[in-house]
Design a protein around this motif. Structure first.
Motif, PDB file in Angstrom:
ATOM      1  N   LYS A 100       2.741  -5.252 -15.542  1.00  0.00           N
ATOM      2  CA  LYS A 100       2.373  -6.086 -14.397  1.00  0.00           C
ATOM      3  C   LYS A 100       3.551  -6.443 -13.492  1.00  0.00           C
ATOM      4  O   LYS A 100       3.447  -7.298 -12.632  1.00  0.00           O
ATOM      5  CB  LYS A 100       1.639  -7.346 -14.851  1.00  0.00           C
ATOM      6  N   GLN A 113      -2.403   4.765  -3.230  1.00  0.00           N
ATOM      7  CA  GLN A 113      -3.344   3.675  -3.488  1.00  0.00           C
ATOM      8  C   GLN A 113      -3.508   2.778  -2.267  1.00  0.00           C
ATOM      9  O   GLN A 113      -2.579   2.589  -1.501  1.00  0.00           O
ATOM     10  CB  GLN A 113      -2.952   2.862  -4.709  1.00  0.00           C
ATOM     11  N   THR A 125       9.248   0.027 -13.413  1.00  0.00           N
ATOM     12  CA  THR A 125       7.942  -0.572 -13.661  1.00  0.00           C
ATOM     13  C   THR A 125       7.931  -1.164 -15.067  1.00  0.00           C
ATOM     14  O   THR A 125       8.655  -0.719 -15.949  1.00  0.00           O
ATOM     15  CB  THR A 125       6.795   0.456 -13.536  1.00  0.00           C
ATOM     16  N   SER A 142       2.105  -7.917 -10.064  1.00  0.00           N
ATOM     17  CA  SER A 142       0.833  -7.482  -9.508  1.00  0.00           C
ATOM     18  C   SER A 142      -0.058  -6.915 -10.608  1.00  0.00           C
ATOM     19  O   SER A 142       0.432  -6.388 -11.607  1.00  0.00           O
ATOM     20  CB  SER A 142       1.077  -6.401  -8.451  1.00  0.00           C
ATOM     21  N   ALA A 143      -1.366  -7.012 -10.399  1.00  0.00           N
ATOM     22  CA  ALA A 143      -2.309  -6.385 -11.323  1.00  0.00           C
ATOM     23  C   ALA A 143      -2.289  -4.870 -11.133  1.00  0.00           C
ATOM     24  O   ALA A 143      -2.578  -4.121 -12.057  1.00  0.00           O
ATOM     25  CB  ALA A 143      -3.712  -6.935 -11.088  1.00  0.00           C
ATOM     26  N   SER A 144      -1.930  -4.419  -9.943  1.00  0.00           N
ATOM     27  CA  SER A 144      -1.801  -2.979  -9.678  1.00  0.00           C
ATOM     28  C   SER A 144      -0.408  -2.527 -10.077  1.00  0.00           C
ATOM     29  O   SER A 144       0.562  -3.245  -9.884  1.00  0.00           O
ATOM     30  CB  SER A 144      -2.000  -2.690  -8.194  1.00  0.00           C
ATOM     31  N   GLU A 145      -0.331  -1.342 -10.629  1.00  0.00           N
ATOM     32  CA  GLU A 145       0.968  -0.832 -11.064  1.00  0.00           C
ATOM     33  C   GLU A 145       1.281   0.461 -10.331  1.00  0.00           C
ATOM     34  O   GLU A 145       0.751   1.522 -10.675  1.00  0.00           O
ATOM     35  CB  GLU A 145       0.973  -0.618 -12.572  1.00  0.00           C
ATOM     36  N   PRO A 146       2.160   0.396  -9.328  1.00  0.00           N
ATOM     37  CA  PRO A 146       2.532   1.626  -8.635  1.00  0.00           C
ATOM     38  C   PRO A 146       3.371   2.517  -9.553  1.00  0.00           C
ATOM     39  O   PRO A 146       3.946   2.057 -10.539  1.00  0.00           O
ATOM     40  CB  PRO A 146       3.355   1.124  -7.447  1.00  0.00           C
ATOM     41  N   TRP A 178       0.847  -1.185   0.000  1.00  0.00           N
ATOM     42  CA  TRP A 178       0.000   0.000   0.000  1.00  0.00           C
ATOM     43  C   TRP A 178       0.885   1.239   0.000  1.00  0.00           C
ATOM     44  O   TRP A 178       2.091   1.165   0.251  1.00  0.00           O
ATOM     45  CB  TRP A 178      -0.954   0.013   1.188  1.00  0.00           C
ATOM     46  N   PHE A 234      -3.072  -3.483  -2.070  1.00  0.00           N
ATOM     47  CA  PHE A 234      -3.152  -4.306  -3.270  1.00  0.00           C
ATOM     48  C   PHE A 234      -2.225  -5.501  -3.087  1.00  0.00           C
ATOM     49  O   PHE A 234      -1.237  -5.440  -2.367  1.00  0.00           O
ATOM     50  CB  PHE A 234      -2.826  -3.522  -4.552  1.00  0.00           C
TER      51      PHE A 234
END
Length: 191
Positions: free
Chosen positions: A72, A23, A69, A42-46, A19, A26
């Motif tokens: 995914k 956001q 990054t 991860s499906a979330s992309e920081p 976290w 996740f």
């Protein structure tokens, strides 16, 4: 990120909850560890340079900064003392080595998930511990135990003599003294 792995790239899969201020929680999974940092999937992309807090199984909570990054994937560098970062790296390397063992190649018999999981484990000194079967094969069983046993310890699982051949967090792997007939190994088995 499809190039050949570098010699300092170590695969290790550990679930994590991350976290940041930007956001909410996740889920992510570590993919590898290298000098560049820890790679997560991860499906979330920081965002690049975002500061994250990640709670990684077996490691604990760490503060990190996103340094790369990709689709995914994201790479973080720990924001910790050199000593703490080295401790985390050692732990992750040990877990990666354990995960990398090829137990499946050595398995001769398929494992089944028994319907009757509760079992009593008798130790060499006669004391009895409650256990829970994780899986069973003709040659052995994996059990969850609240008590730590040493590798090589002689035990009896239900009425079946065995030896502890593997120790893992909250459990053991045991090889039966006399392998069972594979026809006897089914979901309703009683040891």
């Amino acid at each position: 990120m499809t190039e050949r792995p570098a010699p300092d790239l170590h695969t290790v899969f550990l679930p994590a909850l991350c976290w940041s201020r930007r956001q909410p929680d996740f889920y992510a999974v570590t993919q590898d560890l290298s000098r560049a940092g820890i790679t997560f999937r991860s499906a979330s992309e920081p965002a690049l340079d975002e500061q994250l807090t990640c709670s990684i199984r077996y490691i604990g909570q760490v503060e990190a900064r996103v340094v790369r990054t990709d689709d995914k994937l994201f790479v973080v560098r720990l924001m910790a003392s050199r000593q703490r970062a080295a401790e985390i790296a050692r732990t992750m390397l040990a877990l990666g080595r354990e995960q990398g063992r090829t137990f499946e190649a050595a398995r001769v018999h398929p494992r089944i998930n028994p319907t009757r999981k509760d079992v009593l484990v008798t130790l060499g000194d006669g004391s009895v511990l409650p256990g829970r079967l994780i899986n069973v094969s003709a040659s052995g069983a994996a059990l969850a135990l609240d008590h730590t046993l040493a590798r090589g310890a002689s035990i009896t699982i239900g009425g079946t003599a065995a030896e502890v051949v593997r120790v893992f967090r909250d459990g053991i792997g045991a090889a039966f003294a006399n392998p069972l007939d594979p026809a006897q190994v089914h979901a309703g088995i009683r040891l």
